[in-house]
Design a protein around this motif. Sequence first.
Motif, mmCIF file in Angstrom:
data_model
loop_
_atom_site.group_PDB
_atom_site.id
_atom_site.type_symbol
_atom_site.label_atom_id
_atom_site.label_comp_id
_atom_site.label_asym_id
_atom_site.label_seq_id
_atom_site.Cartn_x
_atom_site.Cartn_y
_atom_site.Cartn_z
ATOM 1 N N VAL A 41 33.416 -106.066 18.680
ATOM 2 C CA VAL A 41 33.062 -104.589 18.386
ATOM 3 C C VAL A 41 34.575 -103.949 18.818
ATOM 4 C CG1 VAL A 41 32.106 -102.612 19.480
ATOM 5 C CG2 VAL A 41 30.622 -104.638 18.826
ATOM 6 N N ILE A 42 35.237 -104.453 19.483
ATOM 7 C CA ILE A 42 36.474 -103.744 19.913
ATOM 8 C C ILE A 42 37.529 -103.721 18.709
ATOM 9 C CG2 ILE A 42 38.783 -104.143 21.304
ATOM 10 C CD1 ILE A 42 36.715 -104.717 23.623
ATOM 11 N N VAL A 43 37.638 -104.986 18.073
ATOM 12 C CA VAL A 43 38.373 -105.159 16.867
ATOM 13 C C VAL A 43 37.952 -104.164 15.719
ATOM 14 C CG1 VAL A 43 39.108 -106.884 14.843
ATOM 15 C CG2 VAL A 43 38.943 -107.574 17.349
ATOM 16 N N HIS A 44 36.554 -104.208 15.553
ATOM 17 C CA HIS A 44 36.306 -103.428 14.586
ATOM 18 C C HIS A 44 36.383 -101.820 14.959
ATOM 19 C CE1 HIS A 44 33.823 -101.926 11.175
ATOM 20 N NE2 HIS A 44 32.564 -101.405 12.106
ATOM 21 N N LEU A 45 36.359 -101.472 16.239
ATOM 22 C CA LEU A 45 36.686 -100.149 16.589
ATOM 23 C C LEU A 45 38.146 -99.946 16.265
ATOM 24 C CD1 LEU A 45 35.464 -97.419 17.708
ATOM 25 C CD2 LEU A 45 35.956 -98.308 20.156
ATOM 26 N N ARG A 46 38.846 -100.682 16.633
ATOM 27 C CA ARG A 46 40.329 -100.517 16.364
ATOM 28 C C ARG A 46 40.577 -100.329 14.787
ATOM 29 N NH1 ARG A 46 42.129 -105.283 20.249
ATOM 30 N NH2 ARG A 46 42.440 -104.116 22.269
ATOM 31 N N GLU A 47 39.843 -101.004 14.093
ATOM 32 C CA GLU A 47 39.947 -100.989 12.613
ATOM 33 C C GLU A 47 39.592 -99.591 12.385
ATOM 34 O OE1 GLU A 47 37.645 -104.178 11.156
ATOM 35 O OE2 GLU A 47 39.168 -105.658 11.515
ATOM 36 N N LEU A 48 38.396 -99.136 12.637
ATOM 37 C CA LEU A 48 38.067 -97.964 12.585
ATOM 38 C C LEU A 48 39.050 -96.824 12.895
ATOM 39 C CD1 LEU A 48 34.078 -98.255 13.504
ATOM 40 C CD2 LEU A 48 35.144 -97.984 11.231
ATOM 41 N N LEU A 49 39.522 -96.843 14.251
ATOM 42 C CA LEU A 49 40.438 -95.941 14.387
ATOM 43 C C LEU A 49 41.744 -95.833 13.489
ATOM 44 C CD1 LEU A 49 40.082 -96.349 18.286
ATOM 45 C CD2 LEU A 49 39.396 -94.358 16.706
ATOM 46 N N ASP A 50 42.130 -97.136 13.016
ATOM 47 C CA ASP A 50 43.325 -97.037 12.100
ATOM 48 C C ASP A 50 43.110 -96.251 10.736
ATOM 49 O OD1 ASP A 50 44.748 -98.383 14.070
ATOM 50 O OD2 ASP A 50 44.493 -100.619 13.217
ATOM 51 N N PHE A 51 42.001 -96.561 10.184
ATOM 52 C CA PHE A 51 41.436 -95.818 8.838
ATOM 53 C C PHE A 51 40.942 -94.693 9.054
ATOM 54 C CE2 PHE A 51 41.702 -100.604 8.389
ATOM 55 C CZ PHE A 51 42.435 -100.757 7.562
ATOM 56 N N ASP A 52 40.789 -93.835 8.015
ATOM 57 C CA ASP A 52 40.155 -92.667 8.111
ATOM 58 C C ASP A 52 38.863 -92.737 7.748
ATOM 59 O OD1 ASP A 52 39.987 -89.919 8.385
ATOM 60 O OD2 ASP A 52 40.769 -89.505 6.313
ATOM 61 N N THR A 53 38.017 -93.276 8.748
ATOM 62 C CA THR A 53 36.620 -93.393 8.623
ATOM 63 C C THR A 53 35.729 -92.077 9.233
ATOM 64 O OG1 THR A 53 36.487 -94.355 10.787
ATOM 65 C CG2 THR A 53 36.876 -95.702 8.825
ATOM 66 N N GLY A 54 34.859 -92.030 8.882
ATOM 67 C CA GLY A 54 33.950 -90.933 9.702
ATOM 68 C C GLY A 54 33.372 -91.209 11.041
ATOM 69 N N ILE A 55 33.488 -89.900 11.891
ATOM 70 C CA ILE A 55 33.394 -90.078 13.049
ATOM 71 C C ILE A 55 32.100 -90.917 13.594
ATOM 72 C CG2 ILE A 55 32.073 -87.701 13.158
ATOM 73 C CD1 ILE A 55 34.821 -88.868 15.775
ATOM 74 N N LYS A 56 31.067 -90.717 12.709
ATOM 75 C CA LYS A 56 29.771 -91.204 13.109
ATOM 76 C C LYS A 56 29.832 -92.778 13.526
ATOM 77 C CE LYS A 56 26.778 -87.929 12.766
ATOM 78 N NZ LYS A 56 25.646 -87.634 13.783
ATOM 79 N N GLU A 57 30.591 -93.316 12.557
ATOM 80 C CA GLU A 57 30.477 -94.991 12.809
ATOM 81 C C GLU A 57 31.554 -95.274 13.960
ATOM 82 O OE1 GLU A 57 31.755 -98.823 10.044
ATOM 83 O OE2 GLU A 57 32.048 -96.961 9.234
#
Length: 88
Positions: A41-57
């Motif tokens: 989950v931490i790796v996925h969260l880092r990926e989400l923060l690096d990309f312009d993803t929606g706040i919900k995810e």
Amino acid sequence: MSRSDEETQEPQVWRVLSEAGLVEIRLDEFTERIRDVKRIVIVHLRELLDFDTGIKERESAAYSLGTLKGLELKVLENAAKPPDPSEM
């Protein structure tokens, strides 16, 4: 949610837990499995923060991480403690 809805969802919950490998593991393995999932989950969260993803995810991943940490603490708290030699 009615009682019949709960009864219908219960087998689905057990199926999901079983597929995730969380039903038939020994208690002493449970904490390590939680830590493995937290790392994912931490790796996925880092990926989400690096990309312009929606706040919900991002919020969902962060919430999941908090839930996993709480579960980990509960398991550790309730784990069997070795007997105290002074009590023998």
